[in-house]
Structures are given as C-alpha cells and as structure tokens.
Design a protein around this motif. Structure first.
Motif, PDB file in Angstrom:
ATOM      1  N   LEU A 100      89.457 -31.919  -5.633  1.00 39.11           N
ATOM      2  CA  LEU A 100      88.572 -32.646  -4.728  1.00 39.11           C
ATOM      3  C   LEU A 100      89.337 -33.617  -3.834  1.00 39.11           C
ATOM      4  O   LEU A 100      88.736 -34.373  -3.078  1.00 39.11           O
ATOM      5  CB  LEU A 100      87.530 -33.424  -5.551  1.00 39.11           C
ATOM      6  N   ILE A 101      90.650 -33.588  -3.912  1.00 41.30           N
ATOM      7  CA  ILE A 101      91.485 -34.574  -3.234  1.00 41.30           C
ATOM      8  C   ILE A 101      91.391 -34.508  -1.713  1.00 41.30           C
ATOM      9  O   ILE A 101      91.627 -35.493  -1.011  1.00 41.30           O
ATOM     10  CB  ILE A 101      92.966 -34.422  -3.672  1.00 41.30           C
ATOM     11  N   ASP A 102      91.032 -33.322  -1.167  1.00 44.48           N
ATOM     12  CA  ASP A 102      90.962 -33.191   0.298  1.00 44.48           C
ATOM     13  C   ASP A 102      89.604 -33.584   0.858  1.00 44.48           C
ATOM     14  O   ASP A 102      89.336 -33.405   2.049  1.00 44.48           O
ATOM     15  CB  ASP A 102      91.312 -31.759   0.720  1.00 44.48           C
ATOM     16  N   GLY A 103      88.725 -34.112   0.003  1.00 46.86           N
ATOM     17  CA  GLY A 103      87.432 -34.584   0.486  1.00 46.86           C
ATOM     18  C   GLY A 103      86.299 -33.598   0.365  1.00 46.86           C
ATOM     19  O   GLY A 103      85.161 -33.906   0.716  1.00 46.86           O
ATOM     20  N   ARG A 104      86.592 -32.403  -0.147  1.00 44.30           N
ATOM     21  CA  ARG A 104      85.538 -31.411  -0.307  1.00 44.30           C
ATOM     22  C   ARG A 104      84.612 -31.769  -1.459  1.00 44.30           C
ATOM     23  O   ARG A 104      84.948 -32.567  -2.326  1.00 44.30           O
ATOM     24  CB  ARG A 104      86.137 -30.020  -0.559  1.00 44.30           C
ATOM     25  N   SER A 105      83.447 -31.133  -1.463  1.00 46.08           N
ATOM     26  CA  SER A 105      82.505 -31.262  -2.569  1.00 46.08           C
ATOM     27  C   SER A 105      82.360 -29.882  -3.200  1.00 46.08           C
ATOM     28  O   SER A 105      82.132 -28.899  -2.493  1.00 46.08           O
ATOM     29  CB  SER A 105      81.141 -31.742  -2.070  1.00 46.08           C
ATOM     30  N   LEU A 106      82.504 -29.800  -4.503  1.00 51.31           N
ATOM     31  CA  LEU A 106      82.453 -28.524  -5.210  1.00 51.31           C
ATOM     32  C   LEU A 106      81.422 -28.564  -6.321  1.00 51.31           C
ATOM     33  O   LEU A 106      81.070 -29.625  -6.833  1.00 51.31           O
ATOM     34  CB  LEU A 106      83.828 -28.184  -5.795  1.00 51.31           C
ATOM     35  N   THR A 107      80.935 -27.389  -6.703  1.00 49.36           N
ATOM     36  CA  THR A 107      79.976 -27.304  -7.797  1.00 49.36           C
ATOM     37  C   THR A 107      80.709 -27.365  -9.132  1.00 49.36           C
ATOM     38  O   THR A 107      81.927 -27.153  -9.204  1.00 49.36           O
ATOM     39  CB  THR A 107      79.191 -25.988  -7.733  1.00 49.36           C
ATOM     40  N   ALA A 108      79.951 -27.611 -10.190  1.00 51.23           N
ATOM     41  CA  ALA A 108      80.533 -27.640 -11.530  1.00 51.23           C
ATOM     42  C   ALA A 108      81.135 -26.281 -11.867  1.00 51.23           C
ATOM     43  O   ALA A 108      82.185 -26.196 -12.517  1.00 51.23           O
ATOM     44  CB  ALA A 108      79.456 -28.012 -12.553  1.00 51.23           C
ATOM     45  N   ARG A 109      80.507 -25.227 -11.412  1.00 50.18           N
ATOM     46  CA  ARG A 109      81.002 -23.873 -11.679  1.00 50.18           C
ATOM     47  C   ARG A 109      82.363 -23.652 -11.042  1.00 50.18           C
ATOM     48  O   ARG A 109      83.277 -23.102 -11.655  1.00 50.18           O
ATOM     49  CB  ARG A 109      80.004 -22.840 -11.161  1.00 50.18           C
ATOM     50  N   GLU A 110      82.507 -24.084  -9.786  1.00 47.01           N
ATOM     51  CA  GLU A 110      83.779 -23.924  -9.083  1.00 47.01           C
ATOM     52  C   GLU A 110      84.870 -24.768  -9.731  1.00 47.01           C
ATOM     53  O   GLU A 110      86.013 -24.330  -9.876  1.00 47.01           O
ATOM     54  CB  GLU A 110      83.603 -24.312  -7.610  1.00 47.01           C
ATOM     55  N   LEU A 111      84.518 -25.972 -10.124  1.00 46.11           N
ATOM     56  CA  LEU A 111      85.486 -26.850 -10.768  1.00 46.11           C
ATOM     57  C   LEU A 111      85.898 -26.311 -12.136  1.00 46.11           C
ATOM     58  O   LEU A 111      87.057 -26.406 -12.535  1.00 46.11           O
ATOM     59  CB  LEU A 111      84.908 -28.259 -10.906  1.00 46.11           C
ATOM     60  N   ALA A 112      84.942 -25.714 -12.842  1.00 44.70           N
ATOM     61  CA  ALA A 112      85.249 -25.110 -14.139  1.00 44.70           C
ATOM     62  C   ALA A 112      86.211 -23.948 -13.964  1.00 44.70           C
ATOM     63  O   ALA A 112      87.193 -23.795 -14.706  1.00 44.70           O
ATOM     64  CB  ALA A 112      83.959 -24.630 -14.808  1.00 44.70           C
ATOM     65  N   HIS A 113      85.952 -23.126 -12.943  1.00 44.30           N
ATOM     66  CA  HIS A 113      86.815 -21.970 -12.670  1.00 44.30           C
ATOM     67  C   HIS A 113      88.226 -22.423 -12.307  1.00 44.30           C
ATOM     68  O   HIS A 113      89.218 -21.877 -12.798  1.00 44.30           O
ATOM     69  CB  HIS A 113      86.222 -21.146 -11.526  1.00 44.30           C
TER      70      HIS A 113
END
Length: 254
Positions: A32-45
């Motif tokens: 998430l360091i570049d400022g994007r927002s991700l879902t829990a699923r994407e972060l888990a992957h």
C-alpha cells in the motif's frame, strides 16, 4: 516530565515495532506504500496468507491506526492511514526491502484506461488528471472523502467557464475523492469532476463511445491536455497498453 514523555514515546514505538515484527503485515503495508487502496483478498494474495489470517492482521493494523478502511459500495478497501504512516513505512523499507503485492489482474482495456464514473473521468486518465490538478496546486486533499479547491483552482475552473457557485448550490457533493476501482487511487468526482469532464467533452478533447462508458482522447485533446495540465496522453496510453517483449517469452526448442 521529560522522562515520562520519553517513556511514553518508547512504549508507542514498541507497540508499532511489535506489529511490524510479522512478515505478513509488512508485506501488506509495503503493498500500500504507493497510495493505492486494496481489498483484503488482494492483500492476502500478495502476502501469501489465507483470507482469515489476512483479516486478523488487517484488524490489528487498523486498530493501531496504521491503516484505514474505505467503503465503496459493497467493497471494503484498505489504505495507509496518513502520509506520516506512509513516510515511516517507506523509511523502514529502505532498511528491510520487501516485495510489493499487486492488485488483482489489471485488465489492459480501454475502460480501464479512460471511462466515465457517475459522469466524471476515471481510469488511468482520470487519475492522471487528478494528480495533475494537485501538482499544479488547483485542488488538494481535504478529509478522507473530499478534495478542496484552492484559490488558484477557483480561477482555473472559472476560466474554463465552469459555474462553481451553481455547483456548490446543487444537491450533489462538490468535489469528491472517488476511489477508482481499477487504479485504486482517488480521482476527482462529484459535481466539479463531472463539470470538468463535460467541459473537456464540449471542447471535443474527449469523445464518448456509444452505448459504453469508454472515453477516447481526440487529437485535439492530446494537444489540449498537454497544454492545460501537462498530461502526455500518448505516452500514458503507450505505457498502459504495452505488451511483453517477444524476447521475454520463453519457447521450447525442438
């Protein structure tokens, strides 16, 4: 008093240090360091953990104030809580580099490059416009959901014959940070975002595709956006739609 303050600071740092002691949490933060927002699923992957494990870690990071949850319809996205948190994590990553997680398969389609979103501009081009407006000091982030129009921005949009007073008097929210579903960063939404997009279409810089949300940049628009906001749409498009070089594709030798 000085000793007490120092001890309090030490305890706070220790708490954050304990949270960052888990590699999975570090992977999630670094993604998430570049400022994007991700879902829990994407972060888990990206972190290589199960959905339940990711949910546990994300809850800890949110409770500690390192991440915040952004609600967009039925979807929940996670992002850095503040620029200070992002700067701190970036500093730590310089010492201990980490691999970034990537959003779920990003499609190389025209809809992802440029489209309308509730009447305003979205996609790669929409994000480029929002970033250019901020770089030029025309808008700036307000709270988590709004953009603020600067005095310079007031003059800029008025010169484009956009009636700001009428937009503010309307029922629609004025200038929103609308989270882009394909880019996962906020583009300019609300009444101002739509009015600006309508202005570009009226100038024939942008063209809507019939029966679609797709937006195409005209030749006049390429020159106009370069002069107005410094956006080089040709380069932006080429970078987005680039394909893998043929020499990077491995083939079997017979």
């Amino acid at each position: 008093m000085a000793v007490s303050a120092a001890m309090t600071t030490k305890l706070d740092i220790s708490k954050v240090g304990k949270l960052l002691g888990d590699p999975s949490r570090v992977e999630m933060l670094s993604s998430l360091i570049d400022g994007r927002s991700l879902t829990a699923r994407e972060l888990a992957h990206g972190a290589g953990v199960s959905a339940s494990t990711a949910s546990f870690h994300l809850s800890k990071l949110v409770d500690a104030g390192l991440l915040v949850v952004v609600h967009q319809g039925r979807h929940h996205f996670y992002r850095m809580a503040s620029s200070e948190v992002r700067a701190a994590i970036q500093a730590l990553l310089l010492i201990a580099p980490s691999t970034k997680a990537k959003p779920a398969a990003r499609r190389k389609t025209q809809v992802c490059f440029a489209r309308t979103c509730y009447g305003h501009l979205a996609g790669v081009l929409g994000l480029a416009v929002a970033e250019a407006l901020q770089t030029k000091g025309l808008i700036e982030p307000g709270d988590r959901e709004d953009f603020l129009l600067t005095a310079k921005g007031e003059r800029f949009f008025t010169k484009l014959e956009i009636d700001l007073e009428a937009l503010r008097a309307g029922r629609r929210l004025f200038a929103r940070q609308c989270l882009d579903w394909s880019e996962r960063k906020p583009h300019l939404g609300g009444a101002l975002g739509q009015a600006f997009t309508d202005s570009l279409i009226k100038r024939k810089w942008l063209r809507k595709k019939a029966d679609s949300r797709e937006i195409h940049v005209t030749r006049e628009g390429q020159a106009g956006l370069r002069k107005l906001l410094g956006i080089k749409t040709e380069a932006l498009s080429s970078a987005f739609f680039v394909t893998e070089p043929a020499n990077n594709i491995k083939t079997k030798r017979g």
